[in-house]
Design an enzyme around this catalytic site. Structure first.
Site, PDB file in Angstrom:
ATOM      1  N   LYS A  49     -11.435   0.931   9.338  1.00 29.03           N
ATOM      2  CA  LYS A  49     -10.343   1.789   8.879  1.00 29.03           C
ATOM      3  C   LYS A  49     -10.249   3.076   9.690  1.00 29.03           C
ATOM      4  CE  LYS A  49      -9.785  -1.501   6.096  1.00 29.03           C
ATOM      5  NZ  LYS A  49     -10.852  -2.386   6.570  1.00 29.03           N
ATOM      6  N   GLY A 270     -13.093 -16.075   8.038  1.00 27.90           N
ATOM      7  CA  GLY A 270     -13.706 -15.919   6.725  1.00 27.90           C
ATOM      8  C   GLY A 270     -15.160 -15.486   6.799  1.00 27.90           C
ATOM      9  N   ASP A 311     -21.179  -9.298  -2.268  1.00 30.00           N
ATOM     10  CA  ASP A 311     -20.645 -10.479  -1.598  1.00 30.00           C
ATOM     11  C   ASP A 311     -21.453 -11.738  -1.876  1.00 30.00           C
ATOM     12  OD1 ASP A 311     -18.702  -8.905  -0.499  1.00 30.00           O
ATOM     13  OD2 ASP A 311     -19.240  -9.280   1.588  1.00 30.00           O
ATOM     14  N   HIS A 440       9.645  13.541  -7.766  1.00 26.24           N
ATOM     15  CA  HIS A 440      10.747  13.131  -6.898  1.00 26.24           C
ATOM     16  C   HIS A 440      10.786  14.066  -5.698  1.00 26.24           C
ATOM     17  CE1 HIS A 440      14.625  11.537  -5.665  1.00 26.24           C
ATOM     18  NE2 HIS A 440      15.039  12.788  -5.513  1.00 26.24           N
TER      19      HIS A 440
END
Length: 462
Positions: A49, A270, A311, A440
């Protein structure tokens, strides 16, 4: 044989458990073959990143003319970019290791570890010395590694990259062939493309990111087709070549064959869990057919006193889900509380160009009654200035207003998804998101617009 209160195997997500356990007064062994921080810090989320941020800056300069700002990209110092990121990552990893070594309740073993019996691990250092460790409780946070498919011929003879190496190249390839169509392929195609490489992606799916909502995947694929050479619907059968003349051969469902060439080949096909390298079977730890350690709702494995997170457990393969599991491991494995793991509002993002983010079900996942709300970026004041990819937010809502899913493709998608994630975690429904007052003209009005569309809660004017 050293005995500990807790052994933590893996210094990525496991580092969080080891630190908390030591602060609670336990004697902890922390085993990591590489550097602390695991995949995310050293060869995954963090460096990728940071590199992608540089790609985003380059893209902004290149496209500035579209909004009337004349700017020229004179050059890109690829080696400096990689070195700067490497220096920061190295410093973070070294600081973690120093903190672990200095803690009087932690023994940091930097070497290969593997189970040899129930709650018993042998660790070897770089000099070949081994030590046998045991504890009543073990937390396995053993991580994952890139897949190199057996079905692709030539991987033994032909040099190729995985994401582990691609992030740290000292020289940018002129032509990069990426095999795969998932998030690694999408993110690194963006990085190397903006660095100046010609990128070809060879993927088996009809679209990139084919696990995302179909509308989002199609929009992302259209955007990538404008900048890269996409060869989708092909299965790679062989890689070959040497030097800067490498070849990828692939065929479609009908057997028609193509060949593409490049200086470098990146296999982005993968990841698989590191269960074999930890020799989990010796500890009586059961795995599923894909090799992931099986856990119950408390993250306990089939072996008494052994928990698994991250993981290697395969519940989700995100760093943020692994960190959440680490919190539960501290409560259950360290403090003896029975807290079933929950993932409220679990979201994810892909940092390509455009960004993609989502949570919950995709439209293909759903059966029965549901409603769809949409809002394009160009339907909002700020979104119309930021987006030229046809980006949008899409809300999937049950008849009773429950949020079933939300998917965004466009600028800052990775940030915007968090308002939905927070709302879902807090038990809010679609009407609450639609009716919440938004600044906004903030870009978050794109997400609000999707929920307003599905709930029809506000006037839209002419």
């Amino acid at each position: 044989m050293p005995e500990f209160d807790l052994i933590v195997l893996g210094g990525g997500t496991g580092n969080l458990v080891a630190s908390a356990a030591a602060e609670d007064g336990l004697d902890v062994a922390l085993v990591e073959r590489d550097r602390l921080g695991g995949t995310c810090l050293n060869r995954g989320c963090n460096p990728s990143k940071q590199l992608i941020h540089r790609a985003n800056v380059a893209e902004t300069v290149r496209t500035a003319g579209s909004v009337g700002v004349e700017a020229t990209l004179e050059s890109i110092d690829f080696e400096r970019i990689v070195d700067d990121v490497r220096e920061e990552i190295d410093a973070d990893a070294e600081a973690k290791a120093a903190a672990a070594r200095e803690h009087d309740r932690v023994t940091f073993y930097q070497g290969e570890g593997r189970f040899v019996d129930e709650r018993t691990v042998v660790v070897g250092d770089e000099d070949g010395e081994t030590e046998r460790l045991t504890a009543e409780t073990v937390v396995l946070a053993g991580g994952s590694r890139p897949v190199v498919p057996d079905a692709i011929a030539g991987t033994e003879e032909t040099a190729f990259l995985t994401s582990d190496e691609a992030l740290w190249l000292s020289e940018r390839p002129d032509r990069l062939v990426i095999v795969g169509g998932g998030y690694v392929a999408v993110e690194l195609a963006h990085f190397f493309g903006e660095m100046g490489a010609d990128v070809t992606i060879v993927g088996h799916g009809a679209v990139l990111l084919d696990r995302e909502d179909a509308d989002v995947a199609e929009r992302l694929t259209e955007a990538y087709r404008e900048r890269h050479d996409l060869r989708l619907g092909y299965t790679v059968t062989e890689i070959a070549g040497d030097g800067t003349d490498k070849r990828v051969t692939a065929e479609d469902a009908d057997g028609a064959e193509i060949e593409v060439t490049g200086d470098r080949i990146l296999l982005a096909t993968g990841r698989r869990p590191n269960t074999e390298s930890w020799n989990v079977s010796a500890a009586g730890i059961e795995t599923d057919e894909e090799g992931f350690v099986e856990t119950d709702e408390y993250l306990r494995t089939s072996a008494e006193g052994v928990y698994a997170i991250g993981d290697i457990a395969g519940n989700y393969m995100f760093k943020h889900s692994g960190d959440k599991e680490a919190e539960y491991a501290v409560e259950n494995a360290v403090r003896g509380r029975g807290e079933p793991v929950e993932y409220p509002g679990m979201a994810h993002a892909v940092f390509g160009s455009p960004e993609v983010a989502g949570l919950g079900a995709t439209e293909d996942d759903l059966d029965g009654d549901y409603e769809i709300g949409r809002c394009r970026y160009d339907e909002t004041a700020l979104g119309s200035a930021l987006d030229d990819h046809g980006g949008f937010a899409k809300a999937l809502v049950a008849p009773d207003g429950a949020v079933l899913g939300c998917h965004v493709v466009g600028p800052e998608a990775s940030t915007m998804i968090h308002e939905v994630s927070t709302a879902v975690a807090a038990g809010a429904d679609a009407s609450t998101i639609a009716e919440t007052i938004h600044v906004h003209p903030a870009i978050s009005e794109v997400v609000q617009g999707a929920f307003r569309d599905v709930r029809d809660v506000a006037p839209t004017g002419f």
